[in-house]
Write a protein that holds these residues in place. Structure first.
Motif, PDB file in Angstrom:
ATOM      1  N   ASP A 197      11.357 -18.227  58.901  1.00  8.19           N
ATOM      2  CA  ASP A 197      11.951 -18.933  59.028  1.00  8.19           C
ATOM      3  C   ASP A 197      11.958 -19.187  57.286  1.00  8.19           C
ATOM      4  OD1 ASP A 197      12.400 -22.212  58.362  1.00  8.19           O
ATOM      5  OD2 ASP A 197      10.778 -22.099  59.686  1.00  8.19           O
ATOM      6  N   LEU A 198      13.495 -19.471  56.635  1.00  8.81           N
ATOM      7  CA  LEU A 198      13.892 -19.576  55.483  1.00  8.81           C
ATOM      8  C   LEU A 198      13.292 -20.472  54.572  1.00  8.81           C
ATOM      9  CD1 LEU A 198      17.080 -17.664  55.363  1.00  8.81           C
ATOM     10  CD2 LEU A 198      15.140 -16.751  54.309  1.00  8.81           C
ATOM     11  N   ASP A 199      13.291 -22.032  55.485  1.00  5.94           N
ATOM     12  CA  ASP A 199      13.110 -23.081  54.822  1.00  5.94           C
ATOM     13  C   ASP A 199      11.334 -23.153  54.103  1.00  5.94           C
ATOM     14  OD1 ASP A 199      15.975 -23.483  55.851  1.00  5.94           O
ATOM     15  OD2 ASP A 199      14.871 -24.537  57.556  1.00  5.94           O
ATOM     16  N   LEU A 200      11.012 -22.346  54.312  1.00  3.63           N
ATOM     17  CA  LEU A 200       9.212 -22.414  54.018  1.00  3.63           C
ATOM     18  C   LEU A 200       9.127 -21.820  52.998  1.00  3.63           C
ATOM     19  CD1 LEU A 200       7.054 -22.148  57.442  1.00  3.63           C
ATOM     20  CD2 LEU A 200       7.900 -24.199  55.566  1.00  3.63           C
ATOM     21  N   LEU A 201      10.398 -20.777  53.015  1.00  6.33           N
ATOM     22  CA  LEU A 201      10.204 -19.738  51.568  1.00  6.33           C
ATOM     23  C   LEU A 201      11.138 -20.753  50.438  1.00  6.33           C
ATOM     24  CD1 LEU A 201      11.748 -16.403  53.072  1.00  6.33           C
ATOM     25  CD2 LEU A 201       8.961 -17.036  52.800  1.00  6.33           C
ATOM     26  N   SER A 202      10.037 -19.908  49.279  1.00  3.96           N
ATOM     27  CA  SER A 202      10.229 -20.326  47.890  1.00  3.96           C
ATOM     28  C   SER A 202      11.412 -19.820  47.014  1.00  3.96           C
ATOM     29  CB  SER A 202       9.291 -21.078  46.636  1.00  3.96           C
ATOM     30  OG  SER A 202       8.728 -19.344  47.155  1.00  3.96           O
TER      31      SER A 202
ATOM     32  N   THR B  99       5.908 -17.088  59.140  1.00  2.75           N
ATOM     33  CA  THR B  99       6.114 -16.564  57.760  1.00  2.75           C
ATOM     34  C   THR B  99       4.896 -16.801  56.622  1.00  2.75           C
ATOM     35  OG1 THR B  99       8.536 -17.788  58.628  1.00  2.75           O
ATOM     36  CG2 THR B  99       7.874 -17.902  56.569  1.00  2.75           C
ATOM     37  N   ARG B 100       4.323 -17.839  57.374  1.00  7.57           N
ATOM     38  CA  ARG B 100       2.869 -17.970  56.606  1.00  7.57           C
ATOM     39  C   ARG B 100       2.081 -17.020  56.233  1.00  7.57           C
ATOM     40  NH1 ARG B 100       2.441 -23.825  56.071  1.00  7.57           N
ATOM     41  NH2 ARG B 100       3.582 -25.328  56.994  1.00  7.57           N
ATOM     42  N   VAL B 101       2.452 -16.305  57.218  1.00  4.51           N
ATOM     43  CA  VAL B 101       1.348 -15.107  56.732  1.00  4.51           C
ATOM     44  C   VAL B 101       1.404 -14.194  56.120  1.00  4.51           C
ATOM     45  CG1 VAL B 101       0.511 -12.714  58.023  1.00  4.51           C
ATOM     46  CG2 VAL B 101       0.206 -14.869  59.110  1.00  4.51           C
ATOM     47  N   LEU B 102       3.253 -14.216  56.232  1.00  3.50           N
ATOM     48  CA  LEU B 102       4.530 -13.290  55.423  1.00  3.50           C
ATOM     49  C   LEU B 102       3.747 -13.943  53.641  1.00  3.50           C
ATOM     50  CD1 LEU B 102       6.903 -11.283  54.010  1.00  3.50           C
ATOM     51  CD2 LEU B 102       8.305 -12.784  55.393  1.00  3.50           C
ATOM     52  N   GLN B 103       4.088 -15.136  54.052  1.00  4.90           N
ATOM     53  CA  GLN B 103       4.145 -16.021  52.286  1.00  4.90           C
ATOM     54  C   GLN B 103       2.553 -15.386  51.429  1.00  4.90           C
ATOM     55  OE1 GLN B 103       4.755 -19.722  53.787  1.00  4.90           O
ATOM     56  NE2 GLN B 103       6.027 -20.396  52.604  1.00  4.90           N
ATOM     57  N   GLY B 104       1.568 -15.354  52.349  1.00  2.00           N
ATOM     58  CA  GLY B 104       0.457 -14.248  52.131  1.00  2.00           C
ATOM     59  C   GLY B 104       0.621 -13.484  52.026  1.00  2.00           C
ATOM     60  N   MET B 105       1.078 -12.425  52.268  1.00  2.00           N
ATOM     61  CA  MET B 105       1.350 -11.233  51.695  1.00  2.00           C
ATOM     62  C   MET B 105       1.763 -11.096  50.589  1.00  2.00           C
ATOM     63  SD  MET B 105       2.747  -8.024  52.463  1.00  2.00           S
ATOM     64  CE  MET B 105       4.572  -8.086  53.079  1.00  2.00           C
ATOM     65  N   VAL B 106       3.160 -11.760  49.970  1.00  6.03           N
ATOM     66  CA  VAL B 106       4.162 -11.665  49.248  1.00  6.03           C
ATOM     67  C   VAL B 106       3.269 -12.056  47.908  1.00  6.03           C
ATOM     68  CG1 VAL B 106       5.904 -12.439  48.818  1.00  6.03           C
ATOM     69  CG2 VAL B 106       6.476 -12.129  50.448  1.00  6.03           C
TER      70      VAL B 106
ATOM     71  N   ALA C 161      -3.438 -19.709  51.224  1.00  4.20           N
ATOM     72  CA  ALA C 161      -3.423 -20.654  50.705  1.00  4.20           C
ATOM     73  C   ALA C 161      -2.099 -21.063  52.061  1.00  4.20           C
ATOM     74  CB  ALA C 161      -2.771 -20.350  49.588  1.00  4.20           C
ATOM     75  N   PRO C 162      -1.024 -20.299  52.425  1.00  5.04           N
ATOM     76  CA  PRO C 162       0.136 -20.906  53.249  1.00  5.04           C
ATOM     77  C   PRO C 162      -0.511 -21.022  54.492  1.00  5.04           C
ATOM     78  CG  PRO C 162       0.907 -19.207  52.192  1.00  5.04           C
ATOM     79  CD  PRO C 162      -0.726 -19.153  51.538  1.00  5.04           C
ATOM     80  N   LEU C 163      -1.734 -20.227  54.906  1.00  9.23           N
ATOM     81  CA  LEU C 163      -2.244 -20.588  56.201  1.00  9.23           C
ATOM     82  C   LEU C 163      -3.337 -22.167  55.761  1.00  9.23           C
ATOM     83  CD1 LEU C 163      -2.621 -17.511  57.622  1.00  9.23           C
ATOM     84  CD2 LEU C 163      -1.532 -19.499  59.059  1.00  9.23           C
TER      85      LEU C 163
ATOM     86  N   TRP D 223      11.818 -11.985  45.706  1.00 10.91           N
ATOM     87  CA  TRP D 223      10.872 -10.388  46.176  1.00 10.91           C
ATOM     88  C   TRP D 223      11.092  -9.695  47.329  1.00 10.91           C
ATOM     89  CZ3 TRP D 223       7.617  -8.558  49.973  1.00 10.91           C
ATOM     90  CH2 TRP D 223       6.921  -7.170  49.128  1.00 10.91           C
ATOM     91  N   ILE D 224      11.353  -9.821  48.631  1.00 15.43           N
ATOM     92  CA  ILE D 224      11.502  -9.893  50.250  1.00 15.43           C
ATOM     93  C   ILE D 224      13.082  -9.100  50.467  1.00 15.43           C
ATOM     94  CG2 ILE D 224      12.392 -10.440  52.800  1.00 15.43           C
ATOM     95  CD1 ILE D 224      10.373 -13.142  52.047  1.00 15.43           C
TER      96      ILE D 224
END
Length: 591
Positions: free
Chosen positions: A549-554, A425-432, A454-456, A560-561
């Motif tokens: 992990d949905l709890d990590l996402l804004s 999820t942190r990698v995904l947040q960076g890609m997003v 930044a998320p990592l 966006w996803i």
């Protein structure tokens, strides 16, 4: 056999080959010899006959070099290959972290005053040799150009590639070669440009080649004259099939005449010291000026025709990827697949498009711990089973006449762990974050790279490679000057295509990387009328929702996803049927 030339190089031969090279060095009276992964054209990829680094050391990465001394031999590798190199080279070679340790500093620390370092001037650029000369001379160490000493002991060295060149049609390039040449030479105060980079020549003349695996580039040298005419130094048989494609402003000259023609140039000649081999500089007797390869920046700015081709290629490739992922989801839990079986299946789905010219690089398919080897390449000797409970990282791409693709998806086989989901999820947040970025004109990749990390970083984590590289238009899968990394200083411009691929790697356990290709587009003007740019995502293939992990996402990240998946379903859905379509619908369901 599932092997390429480089994959079959034998590390066990390293000690004997190293000893033979040192015998030649002693006979030549030199104290060191440099072995880069390079050829005389200075492209990123080399033909089998030029894979000297792999032959000597066993290291098969796409970047690196060796420095062989009488008492030690260093293999210099960057962060992508620090795990891989240890498994590929014999203990007579010492891995050296590069660029943290420079070659010049390493040589100064290892050699006495009066030592002689030999090198093949075809395989090192003007910039490289100038930098080495300055540092080594201050330490009393000299450089000597010579023929290639590895070639003297490589008795079964393959012959040079002889595949013919092919025309790239105007409908796909958007601009004719004559127009490109006229634009490049207009207003330039030079009699001629010497151009050596294969993808630059391919772009300039709207031709493609098959001189190296996976990248459709020609091996040739070009001299671009003021006014737009070109001398193309190539083997006549390689250009025979081009017919009327090359206009009267392109003269074909056999490669054997290159040295004489370069020496005969009288007007000021420009070279790019970052890509021009030192040997070419040595041959030039005319006044020489230095500047960047004139093709580099305009090649990076894709024409509307090239962007349209990239979109079409990615839809075609996306459908193949969806079929592959649906197949993988059904077969992997059975426990019968191996990495090679996965690679073969994926390449089969791409061939089924009936449009695939080649894959765009050797498919990276890393199960479990192999996923932590950033540029891992499976061979018969390393083929691992796909196990339930493990992550599988697959980085692959296709070469199509209308575009080059590069995509990475990491999937879970079975049920993920909490750690898997957190890191993914942190990698995904960076890609997003990169995908959603909007930025003023003039911003370079080095300014955006931190968005992906930044998320990592917030969890004390990071990755040891750039976030993205430039990509060609049915050309090299790695293309400069644009990029997304701390070293990328070229301002991003509309039409540039880049990869967006943050990752995370836990050595000995797993690797995660998520990669889409993106292109720079004009963004709506902001409230204060700033000139803004943004990214359009070209790749449309579902993400593994089981790892999110949905709890990590804004809320913005979720939106966006969901929007990405909705567009993927709309664009790819009409191209797949039956069970593949059903899988796609499930994979693209809202979070």
């Amino acid at each position: 056999m599932f092997q390429t030339f480089e994959a079959t190089t034998d590390p066990g031969q390293g000690p004997g080959r190293l000893a033979a090279l040192r015998d030649v060095m002693r006979a030549e009276g030199v104290d060191a010899f440099l072995v880069p992964r390079a050829d005389r054209y200075q492209g990123e990829y080399v033909a089998d006959c030029d894979a000297r680094l792999a032959w000597l050391t066993g290291f098969t990465g796409s970047a690196g070099f060796a420095a062989v001394l009488v008492d030690r031999a260093g293999v210099f590798i960057d962060g992508r290959y620090r795990v891989q190199v240890r498994s590929q080279v014999a203990d007579v070679f010492t891995p050296v972290h590069w660029p943290e340790t420079s070659l010049a500093d390493w040589l100064v620390g290892a050699l006495p005053r009066g030592a002689v370092v030999a090198y093949d001037p075809w395989l090192h650029t003007v910039t490289e040799i100038a930098g080495l000369t300055a540092t080594l001379a201050a330490a009393g160490i000299s450089l000597r150009g010579t023929d290639n000493l590895v070639d003297r002991i490589w008795h079964d060295r393959p012959g040079p590639p002889e595949a013919p060149f092919a025309a790239q049609p105007l409908a796909l390039t958007g601009t004719g070669s004559a127009d490109k040449r006229a634009a490049l030479t207009a207003g330039v105060d030079a009699g001629a440009w010497v151009i050596t980079l294969p993808d630059s020549i391919a772009w300039l003349l709207n031709i493609r080649g098959r001189n190296v695996a996976r990248n459709p580039v020609p091996h040739a040298t070009a001299v671009l004259h003021h006014g737009g005419s070109v001398d193309l130094f190539a083997e006549p048989a390689q250009v025979a099939g081009l017919g009327d494609h090359l206009d009267g402003g392109v003269r074909i000259v056999p490669s054997a005449h290159l040295a004489d023609r370069l020496a005969a140039l009288t007007s000021p000649v420009r070279i790019d010291p970052a890509s021009c081999p030192q040997r070419i500089r040595d041959l030039l007797t005319a006044q020489v000026a230095e500047g960047p390869d004139p093709c580099i920046l305009p090649k990076a700015r894709k024409t509307p025709a090239e962007i349209a081709g990239a979109r079409a290629a990615h839809l075609r490739d996306g459908a193949a990827m969806v079929r592959f992922l649906a197949w993988l989801d059904a077969e992997a839990p059975k426990g019968t697949l191996t990495e090679i079986a996965v690679v073969r299946a994926l390449e089969g789905f791409r061939r089924d498009t009936n449009a695939l010219r080649d894959i765009s690089f050797e498919t990276i398919c890393g199960a479990g711990a192999h996923g932590a080897i950033v540029h891992y390449r499976v061979t018969d000797g390393t083929d691992a089973p796909i196990r339930v409970g493990e992550l599988l990282l697959v980085d692959s791409g296709g070469q199509y006449a209308d575009g080059t693709t590069d995509i990475t998806r990491t999937v879970i086989v079975g049920k993920p762990s909490d750690e898997h989901r957190d890191r993914y999820t942190r990698v995904l947040q960076g890609m997003v974050a990169i995908s959603r970025a909007q930025f003023p004109r003039g911003v370079a990749g080095q300014h955006l790279d931190a968005l992906a990390r930044a998320p990592l970083w917030m969890a004390g984590l990071d990755y040891d490679h750039g976030t993205g590289h430039g990509v060609g238009s049915y050309l090299s899968v790695h293309e400069g000057p644009q990029g997304l990394s701390r070293r990328s200083t070229t301002p991003l411009e509309p039409g540039m295509i880049l990869s967006n691929e943050p990752g995370y790697y836990r050595e000995g356990a797993y690797g995660i990387r998520i990669e889409n290709l993106i292109t720079v587009v004009q963004a709506p003007t902001g409230p204060d009328k700033r000139d803004l740019l943004a990214f359009e995502t070209l790749t449309h293939v579902p993400l593994d929702r089981r790892l999110i992990d949905l709890d990590l996402l804004s809320r913005a990240e979720r939106d966006w996803i969901d929007g990405y998946h909705a567009r993927t379903l709309a664009l790819i859905g009409p191209q797949v049927t039956g069970a593949d379509h059903d899988w796609l619908v499930r994979a693209c369901a809202p979070l």
